[in-house]
Every structure is written in C-alpha cells, then in structure tokens.
Design a protein around this motif. Sequence first.
Motif, short mmCIF file in Angstrom:
data_model
loop_
_atom_site.label_atom_id
_atom_site.label_comp_id
_atom_site.label_asym_id
_atom_site.label_seq_id
_atom_site.Cartn_x
_atom_site.Cartn_y
_atom_site.Cartn_z
N SER A 2 0.91 -1.03 -0.02
CA SER A 2 0.06 -0.04 0.06
C SER A 2 0.85 1.22 -0.03
O SER A 2 1.99 1.27 0.45
N PRO A 3 0.50 2.34 -0.58
CA PRO A 3 1.38 3.50 -0.56
C PRO A 3 1.50 3.94 1.16
O PRO A 3 0.81 3.72 1.68
N PRO A 4 2.69 4.85 0.89
CA PRO A 4 3.01 5.31 2.28
C PRO A 4 1.88 6.20 2.80
O PRO A 4 1.29 6.56 2.14
N LEU A 5 2.19 6.22 4.21
CA LEU A 5 0.54 7.29 4.83
C LEU A 5 1.38 8.31 5.04
O LEU A 5 2.33 8.55 5.44
N LYS A 20 -8.51 16.07 6.59
CA LYS A 20 -7.10 15.78 6.96
C LYS A 20 -6.33 15.01 5.90
O LYS A 20 -5.19 15.40 5.41
N THR A 21 -6.94 13.79 5.82
CA THR A 21 -6.15 12.82 5.15
C THR A 21 -6.67 12.51 3.67
O THR A 21 -6.03 11.83 3.07
N GLY A 22 -7.82 13.20 3.19
CA GLY A 22 -8.31 12.81 1.63
C GLY A 22 -8.89 11.78 1.67
O GLY A 22 -9.13 11.27 0.54
N VAL A 73 -1.04 9.34 11.66
CA VAL A 73 -1.47 8.65 10.52
C VAL A 73 -2.44 9.57 9.79
O VAL A 73 -3.36 10.04 10.38
N GLY A 74 -2.40 9.28 8.53
CA GLY A 74 -3.64 9.84 7.71
C GLY A 74 -3.52 9.32 6.54
O GLY A 74 -2.82 9.19 5.44
#
Length: 276
Positions: free
Chosen positions: A22-25, A72-74, A95-96
Amino acid sequence: MSEVLIVLVSGASGSDKLIMPSPPLKSSPPLNALERQVLALLAEGHTAKSIATALDMSVHAVNERLREARRKTGAASSRELARRLAAQKNWDKQVGVPGDDPPDADLVSPGAAMVARRRSRSLVIMLVTVAAFALAVVGVQNASAPTATPTRATSAPAVPGDGVSRGAAPLNPYLSRFAAEARNSDWAAPAELRALALFTLVDGVRSVEVNCAATLCRVEGAVQLGAMKRAMAGVQGDMLRSRLAGAGLEVAAADFRVVPDAAEAGGFTAFLRRTD
C-alpha cells in the motif's frame, strides 16, 4: 520525493512476481487524539450512535470528527480510514490515509446491543426510583399522622352489589389461608411494592402496610379523620380495581372499621388475590 518499495518474490514454478505494498501514509496534518479514538471504535465495529454513547458525545459531534479526519487525510471513507489506522496502530507516528469507499452517511448498527443494555439499566433504575418514592411518601405520612387509640370499633355497613365483602366473618377464610401460605419472595416482593403504591394513592387513606405470601396479599390501612367515606369509595372503586388488575391482583375481601367517637377515624383490612 517519497520512496516506493518493490518486493520480488520467486514462486515454486520459478516465475517471479512483483508485490507492491500500500502507498506510504501521509503524516500531515496529524489526527488529534479524539479523532483517533473515534476511528479506533469505528474499526471495532461500532456505529456513530454507539460511539456517541461510549464517548458521551452527540452523534453530530462524532460525524464531525469523522468528516474532519477524512478532510485531513483526503480519505473518501471513514471505515477504510479506520481499518488502515487499526492495521498500523503500532506505527509510532501520526497517520492519515485515504480510502476508496463512498462517504459515510448513516452508519449501521453493530453496536445496538450496547445501547439496548443501557436502556435496560435505565428502566431498572426508573422502577427502583418509583418504588423508593412510594415508600418515602408512606414514611412521610406515617411520621406526620396523629396517633389515635380507637376505643370502640364497628364494621362499616355493606353496600349491596359493590363486590366487596366486609365484616370479620368474610375475612376469616382469607386470614387462615394467608397464615398457612409460605412466602414466595420472587412474586411477593414486587407485588408488595405495586400494591403499596396503588393503595397509597387512594383518597382518604393515611398509611398502608402490605404483606404478601404466595397467592394472597394482606393490606392494612389507616384512614384520615373524616375521610372514611372517601376511603371506602376509593378501595371499592373501579379505578383501583383497574390498576390492581394491571398489576395481576384483585380485591378478594375487605373490612372497614370506623370509630364514631373519633370523627369517623378508622382503618381497613383487605385481602388481594393473585390473578397472573
């Protein structure tokens, strides 16, 4: 520029496979403690309603925290964000993570059982409070009532067709039967509270004592000065009969005692029969 880790895995057939995690946080802007707590409960299967109950918040406030976390995280989905956060809860950083589920509207209810348990506890507390109030009313009446020592008691005359027998003789079968019965505490205790509360409401009745066995309850009541007629009408009236029927009881026999020298002060004995 963020780094991308690609893992090369060799299968049993000798072919190689590329696995991309998974892509980085994202780490900014960070989620605050309340947003993390709401997301953690969401990941455990709670709904907005059960989260609001657990954190003593409104449902609107819970949904605001979820919307702010998505902003905040999209993230497009609070549940996906919560799952990602739970999967990476051991990471020591803010984390987001965006997700791809549709935005949350009304969360469905795996936490409904917890709300039901709280409602059940509230109902028990309400019933105990009502019983305590009834006992307090009786205690105040007993404390404030003047003590009278009747000198000559006579039974009140029977009213034809009212369905309530009076006088010592009609009570005798119930006196002996009540004395012979063993007490059934599971039924007797709540029956005593219900009967006590209902007889206390009768106009003219000053104080009441109720004792129940297995199928019978004995009610001893005192009547206020000058209120014997009102008390008799209330004990034999349709309103009390209807309320007793709702509690699984009915009047089997009653005896009213008046003391003419004390301005009609007196009392009564009634036996209630279990009907449920």
